[in-house]
Design a protein around this motif. Structure first.
Motif, PDB file in Angstrom:
ATOM      1  N   ASP A  13       0.833  -1.204   0.000  1.00 50.89           N
ATOM      2  CA  ASP A  13       0.000   0.000   0.000  1.00 50.89           C
ATOM      3  C   ASP A  13       0.867   1.253   0.000  1.00 50.89           C
ATOM      4  O   ASP A  13       0.534   2.253  -0.668  1.00 50.89           O
ATOM      5  CB  ASP A  13      -0.913  -0.030   1.225  1.00 50.89           C
ATOM      6  CG  ASP A  13      -1.879   1.138   1.233  1.00 50.89           C
ATOM      7  OD1 ASP A  13      -2.765   1.178   0.359  1.00 50.89           O
ATOM      8  OD2 ASP A  13      -1.748   2.014   2.125  1.00 50.89           O
ATOM      9  N   ASP A  54       2.279   1.495  -3.530  1.00 52.84           N
ATOM     10  CA  ASP A  54       1.218   1.916  -4.457  1.00 52.84           C
ATOM     11  C   ASP A  54       0.849   3.379  -4.254  1.00 52.84           C
ATOM     12  O   ASP A  54       0.570   4.107  -5.226  1.00 52.84           O
ATOM     13  CB  ASP A  54      -0.017   1.034  -4.247  1.00 52.84           C
ATOM     14  CG  ASP A  54       0.211  -0.396  -4.697  1.00 52.84           C
ATOM     15  OD1 ASP A  54       1.232  -0.642  -5.373  1.00 52.84           O
ATOM     16  OD2 ASP A  54      -0.633  -1.271  -4.345  1.00 52.84           O
ATOM     17  N   THR A  55       0.831   3.827  -3.021  1.00 50.70           N
ATOM     18  CA  THR A  55       0.500   5.238  -2.754  1.00 50.70           C
ATOM     19  C   THR A  55       1.527   6.162  -3.397  1.00 50.70           C
ATOM     20  O   THR A  55       1.182   7.204  -4.004  1.00 50.70           O
ATOM     21  CB  THR A  55       0.430   5.469  -1.237  1.00 50.70           C
ATOM     22  OG1 THR A  55      -0.569   4.630  -0.670  1.00 50.70           O
ATOM     23  CG2 THR A  55       0.101   6.924  -0.937  1.00 50.70           C
ATOM     24  N   MET A  95       1.013   6.056  -7.254  1.00 48.42           N
ATOM     25  CA  MET A  95      -0.195   6.758  -7.668  1.00 48.42           C
ATOM     26  C   MET A  95      -0.047   8.255  -7.477  1.00 48.42           C
ATOM     27  O   MET A  95      -0.574   9.058  -8.276  1.00 48.42           O
ATOM     28  CB  MET A  95      -1.404   6.227  -6.897  1.00 48.42           C
ATOM     29  CG  MET A  95      -1.723   4.758  -7.171  1.00 48.42           C
ATOM     30  SD  MET A  95      -1.955   4.388  -8.921  1.00 48.42           S
ATOM     31  CE  MET A  95      -3.458   5.284  -9.253  1.00 48.42           C
ATOM     32  N   ASP A 138      -6.989   1.831 -11.738  1.00 47.60           N
ATOM     33  CA  ASP A 138      -6.876   2.641 -10.520  1.00 47.60           C
ATOM     34  C   ASP A 138      -5.780   2.152  -9.574  1.00 47.60           C
ATOM     35  O   ASP A 138      -5.441   2.865  -8.610  1.00 47.60           O
ATOM     36  CB  ASP A 138      -8.212   2.635  -9.756  1.00 47.60           C
ATOM     37  CG  ASP A 138      -9.305   3.345 -10.548  1.00 47.60           C
ATOM     38  OD1 ASP A 138      -8.952   4.200 -11.387  1.00 47.60           O
ATOM     39  OD2 ASP A 138     -10.494   3.017 -10.323  1.00 47.60           O
ATOM     40  N   GLU A 139      -5.231   0.978  -9.789  1.00 52.13           N
ATOM     41  CA  GLU A 139      -4.215   0.426  -8.900  1.00 52.13           C
ATOM     42  C   GLU A 139      -3.052  -0.087  -9.719  1.00 52.13           C
ATOM     43  O   GLU A 139      -3.229  -0.549 -10.847  1.00 52.13           O
ATOM     44  CB  GLU A 139      -4.778  -0.715  -8.051  1.00 52.13           C
ATOM     45  CG  GLU A 139      -5.824  -0.292  -7.045  1.00 52.13           C
ATOM     46  CD  GLU A 139      -6.285  -1.464  -6.198  1.00 52.13           C
ATOM     47  OE1 GLU A 139      -5.808  -2.600  -6.448  1.00 52.13           O
ATOM     48  OE2 GLU A 139      -7.113  -1.250  -5.297  1.00 52.13           O
ATOM     49  N   GLN A 176      -0.051  -2.683 -10.872  1.00 52.24           N
ATOM     50  CA  GLN A 176      -0.055  -4.123 -11.073  1.00 52.24           C
ATOM     51  C   GLN A 176       1.329  -4.688 -10.826  1.00 52.24           C
ATOM     52  O   GLN A 176       2.334  -3.968 -10.851  1.00 52.24           O
ATOM     53  CB  GLN A 176      -0.511  -4.463 -12.507  1.00 52.24           C
ATOM     54  CG  GLN A 176      -1.941  -4.060 -12.814  1.00 52.24           C
ATOM     55  CD  GLN A 176      -2.348  -4.444 -14.225  1.00 52.24           C
ATOM     56  OE1 GLN A 176      -1.568  -5.047 -14.966  1.00 52.24           O
ATOM     57  NE2 GLN A 176      -3.575  -4.095 -14.603  1.00 52.24           N
ATOM     58  N   ARG A 207       6.133  -3.196  -8.956  1.00 46.65           N
ATOM     59  CA  ARG A 207       4.779  -2.669  -9.056  1.00 46.65           C
ATOM     60  C   ARG A 207       4.804  -1.562 -10.095  1.00 46.65           C
ATOM     61  O   ARG A 207       5.645  -0.646 -10.028  1.00 46.65           O
ATOM     62  CB  ARG A 207       4.312  -2.108  -7.707  1.00 46.65           C
ATOM     63  CG  ARG A 207       4.165  -3.134  -6.631  1.00 46.65           C
ATOM     64  CD  ARG A 207       2.939  -3.994  -6.821  1.00 46.65           C
ATOM     65  NE  ARG A 207       1.717  -3.260  -6.477  1.00 46.65           N
ATOM     66  CZ  ARG A 207       0.501  -3.782  -6.571  1.00 46.65           C
ATOM     67  NH1 ARG A 207       0.355  -5.032  -7.023  1.00 46.65           N
ATOM     68  NH2 ARG A 207      -0.560  -3.085  -6.244  1.00 46.65           N
ATOM     69  N   THR A 261       2.650   1.216 -12.846  1.00 47.29           N
ATOM     70  CA  THR A 261       1.464   1.943 -13.290  1.00 47.29           C
ATOM     71  C   THR A 261       1.877   2.804 -14.489  1.00 47.29           C
ATOM     72  O   THR A 261       3.066   2.864 -14.844  1.00 47.29           O
ATOM     73  CB  THR A 261       0.886   2.803 -12.169  1.00 47.29           C
ATOM     74  OG1 THR A 261      -0.369   3.349 -12.599  1.00 47.29           O
ATOM     75  CG2 THR A 261       1.808   3.932 -11.775  1.00 47.29           C
TER      76      THR A 261
END
Length: 494
Positions: free
Chosen positions: A60, A63-64, A67, A152-153, A155, A165, A167
Motif C-alpha cells: 500500500d 502503491d500510494t 499513484m 486505478d491500482e 499491477q 509494481r 502503473t
C-alpha cells in the motif's frame, strides 16, 4: 494377606505393562501430539495473517507513492519535450556533482524505473540517453500500457527476474510513460520475518512438547497406579487398593474413589462367595452324615427282617419302633433343612400383630409340663404386641426352650424375659447351666454344630438366627464356662 484367586481369563491377562501393538499409542503421546499440532496450526495461521498484513501494508505504501507520482504527472500536463529538457538538466547536474551512483541509475529515483513509450510500446530516448536494459525490460513486461493508464491500482510485473509494481500515466502530448518500483526488498523483508516467526514457532513447539510430556507424565501417574493395582488384583491380591496422589485431578480422584469402592465390593463379594461355598460344602457333608446314621439303622433292621432273624415278636416290635424313631428323626431333620432353605431365600413373612408376652408364657408352660422339676421364671406380664410372623416367633421360642431342655440338667433354673425399650423388643432365654467355652460360643450359629457332640440336629440356633434376621433383628449370645447361657433376640421397631 495375598489369596490364591482364580479370576476370569480376561482379567488374568492384564499385564504389568501395556502391550505394544500396531496402531496402539500411549495417551501421553496422543495428548502431546494434539497439543503440538494445535499450536503448530495456530502459529501457522498467525504467521500467515501477519505476513499478509505486512505485505498489504508495504504494498500500500509503494502503491500510494506510485499513484501520487502518476497523479502529479497527469496534473502537470507536461510534454515529452519538456521531460527531455528537465532530464538533460538533471543529468548535467549529476555529472557536475561527480555522483558515481548516478551513472548506473535507471531513473531519477533509486529503485524506480521511468520509461516513455512510443506508439508501438517501445521505449523512447530521453534527453539524448538511450533506453537502459531496465527500461527495455520494463517495456517488454507490460503488455497493455493503455490499460495501466485506466487502472486505478498498480499491477505486479516481473522485470529481469525482479518483482515490481507498475502503473502508467499519459503526458500532455499523449505520450505514455511507465512508472515502476521494485518490491524485491519488500519480499526479502517478508521472507526474513517469516523465517523468524517459524524459527520462534519451532522453538515454542519443542518447548510445548517437552512441557506437555512432563505434565502429562505427572498427571498420568495415578492412572499408572491403577494399572499396577489392577495387575496385582489379577494376580490374586484382592487387598490391593489404588493409592491417593497429590498430582491427581478431580476427575481422576473421583475415578480412584469409585474404583476403590468397586474393589472393596468385589473383595467382599468374593470372600462372601468363598465363605458360602465353604459353608455349603460343610452343610452338605454334615447333612449327609446326619442322614446316613438313621438310614444305616433302618437298612440294618430291614436286612435282619429279610434274613428272618427277627423271629421273636418282641424283637420285631422293638425293630419297628426303632425304624419309626429314625424315620421321625429324618423327618424332623428334613423339616429343619427346608426351614433353613426357605429362610435363605428371604421369604415374605406373614406379618400381623402378635402378643409376644403370651407366646413366652405359653413356652414356659410347655417347659413346666415337660420338666416339672425345672425352676422356670417368666418376666412377661400383660400384653406386648409386635408386628411379626407368629409361626416364626413360636419357632424361635421352641428352639431356645428346646436347647435348654436338651443341653442342661432338668433341675437347672431357666428364665424367660421379654421387654420393650424405645420401641425395640428384646426376648431373652437364660439358664444357669454349664455354659459354653469361647470357641464353641463363636460357632453356636453354625449349621450342624453341636457343642460337645451333644444331642439334637445342630440346626436350632441357625434357625433362630435366620428367623430373627428375616424380621430385621439379630441374635446375641452371652456365656462362659460355669455361668450358664443367655440368648437374646432383638426385634427392631416396626
Amino acid at each position: 494377606m495375598t489369596l490364591p484367586v482364580r479370576l476370569p481369563g480376561r482379567l488374568r491377562r492384564l499385564p504389568g505393562k501395556p502391550r505394544q501393538g500396531r496402531g496402539h499409542y500411549s495417551l501421553r503421546a496422543k495428548l502431546t501430539l494434539a497439543n503440538v499440532v494445535l499450536l503448530a496450526v495456530a502459529i501457522t495461521a498467525a504467521t500467515t495473517v501477519s505476513a499478509m498484513g505486512m505485505r498489504l501494508y508495504l504494498l500500500d505504501s509503494v502503491d500510494t507513492e506510485l499513484m501520487t507520482t502518476r497523479d502529479s504527472i497527469g496534473r502537470a500536463r507536461v510534454s515529452m519535450e519538456q521531460v527531455d529538457a528537465l532530464s538533460a538538466l538533471v543529468a548535467v547536474s549529476r555529472k557536475a556533482s561527480a555522483d558515481p551512483a548516478a551513472e548506473d541509475a535507471d531513473s531519477l529515483v533509486q529503485g524506480a524505473v521511468f520509461t516513455a513509450l512510443d506508439d508501438r510500446g517501445e521505449p523512447l530516448t530521453v534527453a539524448g540517453f538511450a533506453p537502459t536494459a531496465g527500461q527495455r525490460a520494463l517495456a517488454a513486461a507490460v503488455d497493455d500500457p493503455a490499460a495501466l493508464v485506466a487502472d486505478d491500482e498498480p499491477q505486479d510485473v516481473d522485470v529481469s527476474g525482479a518483482p515490481h509494481r507498475v502503473t502508467a500515466a499519459r503526458l500532455g502530448d499523449g505520450t505514455t510513460v511507465l512508472l515502476a518500483t521494485s518490491t524485491e526488498s519488500l519480499h526479502q523483508v517478508i521472507a526474513k520475518a517469516l523465517r523468524l516467526d517459524f524459527g520462534v514457532g519451532g522453538l515454542l513447539l519443542a518447548l510445548l512438547a517437552c512441557l506437555t510430556l512432563f505434565s502429562v507424565r505427572r498427571r498420568m501417574r495415578p492412572l499408572e497406579d491403577m494399572v499396577e493395582t489392577s495387575s496385582a488384583i489379577a494376580e490374586g491380591d484382592l487387598t490391593r487398593r489404588i493409592p491417593s496422589s497429590s498430582e491427581a485431578t478431580l476427575e481422576v480422584e473421583q475415578l480412584r474413589l469409585a474404583l476403590n469402592s468397586m474393589l472393596q465390593q468385589v473383595e467382599s463379594a468374593y470372600r462372601t462367595r468363598e465363605r458360602s461355598a465353604a459353608q455349603l460344602r460343610r452343610f452338605v457333608g454334615d447333612a449327609s452324615h446326619e442322614l446316613r446314621t438313621p438310614l444305616s439303622a433302618i437298612r440294618g433292621y430291614l436286612q435282619l427282617y429279610e434274613k428272618g432273624m427277627l423271629t421273636d415278636p418282641a424283637e420285631r416290635r422293638r425293630a419297628w419302633d426303632r425304624m419309626n424313631g429314625e424315620v421321625d428323626r429324618m423327618g424332623h431333620l428334613v423339616d429343619e433343612l427346608l426351614t433353613l432353605a426357605r429362610l435363605d431365600q428371604h421369604p415374605e413373612l406373614r406379618l400381623r400383630n402378635v402378643d409376644l408376652a403370651c407366646l413366652v408364657r405359653d413356652a414356659a408352660a410347655d417347659l413346666r409340663a415337660q420338666q416339672p422339676e425345672r425352676p422356670v421364671t417368666v418376666a412377661a406380664q400383660g400384653a406386648l404386641l409386635v408386628h411379626a410372623d407368629e409361626s416364626g416367633l413360636r419357632q424361635i421360642l421352641g428352639n431356645l426352650v428346646g436347647n435348654v431342655r436338651t443341653h442342661t440338667p432338668s433341675d437347672v433354673p431357666v428364665r424367660l424375659c421379654v421387654a420393650r425399650e424405645d420401641g425395640t423388643v428384646r426376648l431373652s432365654v437364660a439358664d444357669k447351666g454349664p455354659g459354653l467355652p469361647e470357641e464353641d460360643a463363636a460357632r453356636i450359629f453354625d449349621r450342624f454344630f453341636r457343642a460337645g457332640g451333644g444331642a439334637g440336629s445342630g440346626l436350632g440356633m441357625a434357625i433362630v438366627q435366620g428367623v430373627a434376621e428375616a424380621h430385621g433383628g439379630e441374635v446375641t449370645v452371652t456365656t462362659s464356662p460355669g455361668d450358664g447361657l443367655e440368648v437374646t433376640v432383638t426385634l427392631p421397631p416396626r
